[in-house]
Scaffold this active site. Structure first.
Site, PDB file in Angstrom:
ATOM      1  N   ARG A 234       0.869  -1.177   0.000  1.00  0.00           N
ATOM      2  CA  ARG A 234       0.000   0.000   0.000  1.00  0.00           C
ATOM      3  C   ARG A 234       0.908   1.229   0.000  1.00  0.00           C
ATOM      4  O   ARG A 234       1.960   1.233   0.645  1.00  0.00           O
ATOM      5  CB  ARG A 234      -0.899   0.035   1.240  1.00  0.00           C
ATOM      6  CG  ARG A 234      -2.075  -0.932   1.200  1.00  0.00           C
ATOM      7  CD  ARG A 234      -3.143  -0.537   0.164  1.00  0.00           C
ATOM      8  NE  ARG A 234      -4.268  -1.448   0.133  1.00  0.00           N
ATOM      9  CZ  ARG A 234      -4.380  -2.488  -0.684  1.00  0.00           C
ATOM     10  NH1 ARG A 234      -3.424  -2.763  -1.563  1.00  0.00           N
ATOM     11  NH2 ARG A 234      -5.455  -3.261  -0.643  1.00  0.00           N
ATOM     12  N   ASP A 258       3.910  -0.148  -7.304  1.00  0.00           N
ATOM     13  CA  ASP A 258       2.612  -0.461  -7.909  1.00  0.00           C
ATOM     14  C   ASP A 258       1.500   0.279  -7.168  1.00  0.00           C
ATOM     15  O   ASP A 258       0.347   0.212  -7.566  1.00  0.00           O
ATOM     16  CB  ASP A 258       2.349  -1.983  -7.855  1.00  0.00           C
ATOM     17  CG  ASP A 258       1.077  -2.369  -8.593  1.00  0.00           C
ATOM     18  OD1 ASP A 258       0.959  -1.993  -9.776  1.00  0.00           O
ATOM     19  OD2 ASP A 258       0.196  -3.019  -7.989  1.00  0.00           O
ATOM     20  N   GLU A 263      -2.894   7.591  -4.628  1.00  0.00           N
ATOM     21  CA  GLU A 263      -3.251   6.985  -5.915  1.00  0.00           C
ATOM     22  C   GLU A 263      -4.716   7.139  -6.282  1.00  0.00           C
ATOM     23  O   GLU A 263      -5.077   7.056  -7.458  1.00  0.00           O
ATOM     24  CB  GLU A 263      -2.875   5.495  -5.925  1.00  0.00           C
ATOM     25  CG  GLU A 263      -3.738   4.621  -5.014  1.00  0.00           C
ATOM     26  CD  GLU A 263      -3.343   3.143  -5.089  1.00  0.00           C
ATOM     27  OE1 GLU A 263      -2.147   2.844  -5.022  1.00  0.00           O
ATOM     28  OE2 GLU A 263      -4.263   2.303  -5.212  1.00  0.00           O
ATOM     29  N   HIS A 295      -1.292   0.147  -9.764  1.00  0.00           N
ATOM     30  CA  HIS A 295      -2.033  -0.837  -8.948  1.00  0.00           C
ATOM     31  C   HIS A 295      -2.573  -1.969  -9.830  1.00  0.00           C
ATOM     32  O   HIS A 295      -3.762  -2.263  -9.827  1.00  0.00           O
ATOM     33  CB  HIS A 295      -3.169  -0.159  -8.170  1.00  0.00           C
ATOM     34  CG  HIS A 295      -3.475  -0.879  -6.880  1.00  0.00           C
ATOM     35  ND1 HIS A 295      -3.718  -0.234  -5.698  1.00  0.00           N
ATOM     36  CD2 HIS A 295      -3.569  -2.207  -6.590  1.00  0.00           C
ATOM     37  CE1 HIS A 295      -3.955  -1.114  -4.754  1.00  0.00           C
ATOM     38  NE2 HIS A 295      -3.871  -2.321  -5.268  1.00  0.00           N
TER      39      HIS A 295
END
Ligand code: NAD
Length: 335
Positions: A234, A258, A263, A295
């Site tokens: 996260r 990622d 985000e 993500h």
């Protein structure tokens, strides 16, 4: 049950339609994220189905409870976006998908490590421009390198297995060491030791008060110069400003992300015709040794099928018994 499904894209709908066929559930799909502004879309539903960047806050839960909604079924493993205390207060059950192809995230982690090391993303562009020079593409052998795995749960365990296959020395930190990892030769140690010994650190712990900004100025000060940092857990597990400083100092030699703390304003949308209104994210994009994906680590056919099946099974079980197999509650996370 009537289910209001938030944050959906065409691919979510395909897999959820297939998983719910024959169950009698009626799914209404919304592209919007669940938030204070959008929760009225759930009027008339019995349950809400939410994803990673949906805001399952106290306000939203209170509103959903006032509509008679008793279940929020998450299509994710992580539940850091849910106010569990408020869910209990408003009598709303929270279900999640605790496991769905840990291979998807673990293999994407390796994709980031390998691409950053061998600079595949840069080589791809060079070759398309007719530039076949190798200068600047020098990598290193993964075999023999020390890799620190933070969090050796389902995903971390698969990462350890793959890394062991590459001939890496795998070290780890987890308050609950995983016997399968110990059996494959992974050595557990303190977080400080892990960060000071690793050539590569990869994060696979959940976002909790303890792991928030785990990678901060202090931890970066312990790192080996030129190390590689990978985060597929996260965004807020790292302090992004501190990491940018670490990149500028050359302490972090490679960064693979990622996930990103902010985000929710960026990921899962096509913003290519706009400008990026996040200066910190834009700064990250200026480094040649930073590789970011939006993500997508979970995004395999197997994982999407498994997420949809478990989500629908959670809803069916709640409808039939008033309980779900994969409930997450404030009591259950206090170990
Ligand atoms: P898991 O619950 O199986 O494993 C998490 C591990 O982290 C556990 O062993 C736990 O003991 C450990 N942990 C908890 N606190 C820790 C700490 N302070 N320090 C070190 N370890 C700690 O979860 P999982 O299925 O392996 O998933 C891990 C995380 O990956 C999820 O919480 C989620 O945030 C993230 N994730 C990301 C994606 C993606 O697409 N990028 C997809 C799925 C999951």
């Amino acid at each position: 049950m009537q289910i209001a499904v938030f944050s959906t894209k065409p691919y979510d709908r395909r897999f959820l339609d297939a998983a719910s066929a024959g169950t009698g559930h009626r799914l209404t799909y919304f592209e919007a994220r669940l938030s204070r502004e959008t929760c009225d879309l759930a009027a008339g539903a019995d349950a809400v189905c939410a994803f990673v960047n949906d805001e399952v806050t106290a306000d939203v839960l209170e509103n959903l409870a006032s509509k008679g909604i008793k279940l929020v079924a998450l299509r994710s493993a992580g539940f850091n976006n849910v106010d569990l205390t408020a869910a209990k207060r408003f009598g709303i059950t929270i279900a999640r998908v605790p496991a769905y192809s840990p291979h998807a995230v673990a293999e994407h982690t390796l994709a980031l490590i390998l691409a950053l090391n061998r600079k595949t993303h840069r080589a791809y562009n060079r070759i398309r421009e007719g530039n076949f020079a190798l200068e600047g593409l020098l990598g290193f052998d993964l075999a023999g390198k020390t890799v620190g795995v933070v969090g050796t749960g389902k995903i971390g365990e698969v990462v350890c297995t793959i890394l062991a296959g590459f001939g890496c020395k795998v070290i780890a930190q987890d308050p609950y060491p995983n016997p399968a990892c110990v059996a494959m030769g992974v050595t557990y140690m303190s977080m400080d030791e892990l960060f000071s010994m690793s050539d590569i650190v990869t994060l696979h712990c959940p976002l909790t008060p303890e792991t928030r900004r785990l990678v901060n100025h202090d931890m970066i000060g312990r790192m080996k110069k030129g190390m590689m940092l990978i985060n597929t857990s996260r965004g807020a597990v790292i302090d992004t400003e501190a990491v940018v400083h670490g990149l500028k100092e050359g302490i972090i030699g490679y960064l693979g992300l990622d996930v990103y703390e902010e985000e929710s304003d960026l990921f899962f949308e096509d913003l290519s015709a706009r400008f990026i209104d996040d200066d910190l994210f834009a700064r990250l994009l200026t480094f040649p040794n930073v590789l970011i994906t939006g993500h997508q680590a979970f995004f395999t056919k197997e994982a999407l099928a498994s997420i949809a099946e478990t989500t629908i099974a959670n809803i069916t079980s709640f409808e039939q018994t008033g309980q779900t197999k994969h409930e997450v509650s404030i009591e259950k996370i206090v170990r």
